[in-house]
Design a protein around this motif. Structure first.
Motif, mmCIF file in Angstrom:
data_model
loop_
_atom_site.group_PDB
_atom_site.id
_atom_site.type_symbol
_atom_site.label_atom_id
_atom_site.label_comp_id
_atom_site.label_asym_id
_atom_site.label_seq_id
_atom_site.Cartn_x
_atom_site.Cartn_y
_atom_site.Cartn_z
ATOM 1 N N SER A 2 0.840 -1.193 0.000
ATOM 2 C CA SER A 2 0.000 0.000 0.000
ATOM 3 C C SER A 2 0.875 1.243 0.000
ATOM 4 O O SER A 2 2.037 1.192 0.382
ATOM 5 C CB SER A 2 -0.891 0.017 1.245
ATOM 6 O OG SER A 2 -1.754 -1.088 1.234
ATOM 7 N N ARG A 3 0.281 2.366 -0.451
ATOM 8 C CA ARG A 3 1.029 3.612 -0.445
ATOM 9 C C ARG A 3 0.084 4.770 -0.158
ATOM 10 O O ARG A 3 -1.124 4.662 -0.354
ATOM 11 C CB ARG A 3 1.775 3.827 -1.754
ATOM 12 C CG ARG A 3 0.899 4.089 -2.944
ATOM 13 C CD ARG A 3 1.708 4.233 -4.235
ATOM 14 N NE ARG A 3 0.939 4.995 -5.191
ATOM 15 C CZ ARG A 3 1.213 6.237 -5.562
ATOM 16 N NH1 ARG A 3 2.256 6.846 -5.085
ATOM 17 N NH2 ARG A 3 0.460 6.871 -6.419
ATOM 18 N N LYS A 5 -1.275 8.370 -1.089
ATOM 19 C CA LYS A 5 -1.400 9.236 -2.254
ATOM 20 C C LYS A 5 -1.877 10.607 -1.771
ATOM 21 O O LYS A 5 -2.782 10.702 -0.950
ATOM 22 C CB LYS A 5 -2.406 8.650 -3.243
ATOM 23 C CG LYS A 5 -2.535 9.444 -4.513
ATOM 24 C CD LYS A 5 -3.483 8.774 -5.469
ATOM 25 C CE LYS A 5 -3.616 9.597 -6.733
ATOM 26 N NZ LYS A 5 -4.633 9.061 -7.621
ATOM 27 N N LEU A 66 -4.905 6.460 1.575
ATOM 28 C CA LEU A 66 -4.167 5.200 1.530
ATOM 29 C C LEU A 66 -4.686 4.364 0.372
ATOM 30 O O LEU A 66 -5.872 4.026 0.315
ATOM 31 C CB LEU A 66 -4.336 4.429 2.844
ATOM 32 C CG LEU A 66 -3.627 3.093 2.922
ATOM 33 C CD1 LEU A 66 -2.114 3.276 2.868
ATOM 34 C CD2 LEU A 66 -4.024 2.347 4.177
ATOM 35 N N GLU A 67 -3.790 4.067 -0.574
ATOM 36 C CA GLU A 67 -4.140 3.190 -1.693
ATOM 37 C C GLU A 67 -3.698 1.785 -1.328
ATOM 38 O O GLU A 67 -2.516 1.519 -1.167
ATOM 39 C CB GLU A 67 -3.436 3.637 -2.977
ATOM 40 C CG GLU A 67 -4.049 4.817 -3.631
ATOM 41 C CD GLU A 67 -3.464 5.056 -5.017
ATOM 42 O OE1 GLU A 67 -2.345 4.578 -5.309
ATOM 43 O OE2 GLU A 67 -4.126 5.741 -5.797
ATOM 44 N N LYS A 68 -4.675 0.902 -1.207
ATOM 45 C CA LYS A 68 -4.385 -0.488 -0.849
ATOM 46 C C LYS A 68 -3.821 -1.240 -2.040
ATOM 47 O O LYS A 68 -4.190 -0.983 -3.178
ATOM 48 C CB LYS A 68 -5.654 -1.188 -0.370
ATOM 49 C CG LYS A 68 -6.242 -0.601 0.873
ATOM 50 C CD LYS A 68 -5.609 -1.204 2.064
ATOM 51 C CE LYS A 68 -6.337 -0.719 3.316
ATOM 52 N NZ LYS A 68 -5.775 -1.265 4.513
ATOM 53 N N ASP A 69 -2.944 -2.175 -1.748
ATOM 54 C CA ASP A 69 -2.398 -3.048 -2.773
ATOM 55 C C ASP A 69 -3.509 -3.978 -3.245
ATOM 56 O O ASP A 69 -4.298 -4.494 -2.451
ATOM 57 C CB ASP A 69 -1.244 -3.860 -2.186
ATOM 58 C CG ASP A 69 -0.551 -4.706 -3.215
ATOM 59 O OD1 ASP A 69 -0.684 -4.417 -4.418
ATOM 60 O OD2 ASP A 69 0.138 -5.659 -2.827
ATOM 61 N N GLU A 70 -3.588 -4.177 -4.549
ATOM 62 C CA GLU A 70 -4.642 -5.022 -5.103
ATOM 63 C C GLU A 70 -4.454 -6.492 -4.753
ATOM 64 O O GLU A 70 -5.400 -7.203 -4.519
ATOM 65 C CB GLU A 70 -4.707 -4.842 -6.619
ATOM 66 C CG GLU A 70 -5.189 -3.468 -7.021
ATOM 67 C CD GLU A 70 -5.213 -3.285 -8.516
ATOM 68 O OE1 GLU A 70 -5.182 -4.284 -9.251
ATOM 69 O OE2 GLU A 70 -5.264 -2.129 -8.963
ATOM 70 N N PRO A 72 -2.519 -8.589 -2.034
ATOM 71 C CA PRO A 72 -1.657 -8.691 -0.867
ATOM 72 C C PRO A 72 -0.671 -9.844 -1.007
ATOM 73 O O PRO A 72 -1.016 -10.927 -1.476
ATOM 74 C CB PRO A 72 -2.625 -8.957 0.289
ATOM 75 C CG PRO A 72 -3.960 -8.559 -0.208
ATOM 76 C CD PRO A 72 -3.928 -8.708 -1.702
#
Length: 79
Positions: A2-3, A5, A66-70, A72
């Motif tokens: 996640s990152r 933005k 927070l952009e979640k990783d598609e 995991p």
């Protein structure tokens, strides 16, 4: 992974606030504000974010998302 933005430019457009207005009101340099708008900030200055939120009239969650990783665990499998 996640990152975070930064969606400051979107918020400014929605509220019809120019970058020049924000720079003047919050005493920011144009290059500093542009880095926030273009997601090129490595270390976020919380005092700066607080000034921006106060002036714009928004919450921190409107600017930092927070952009979640598609998928995991994908990065772990690739390493």
């Amino acid at each position: 992974m996640s990152r975070i933005k930064i969606e400051l430019e979107k918020v400014l457009k929605e509220r019809k606030i120019s970058k020049n207005q924000l720079c003047y009101a919050c005493k920011l340099q144009h290059t500093q504000l542009n880095n926030y708008c273009k997601n090129k900030v490595v270390r976020v200055d919380l005092a700066t974010i607080a000034k921006i939120c106060d002036y714009v009239g928004c919450s921190i969650a409107d600017i930092l998302v927070l952009e979640k990783d598609e998928e995991p665990g994908k990065e772990i499998a690739e390493e």
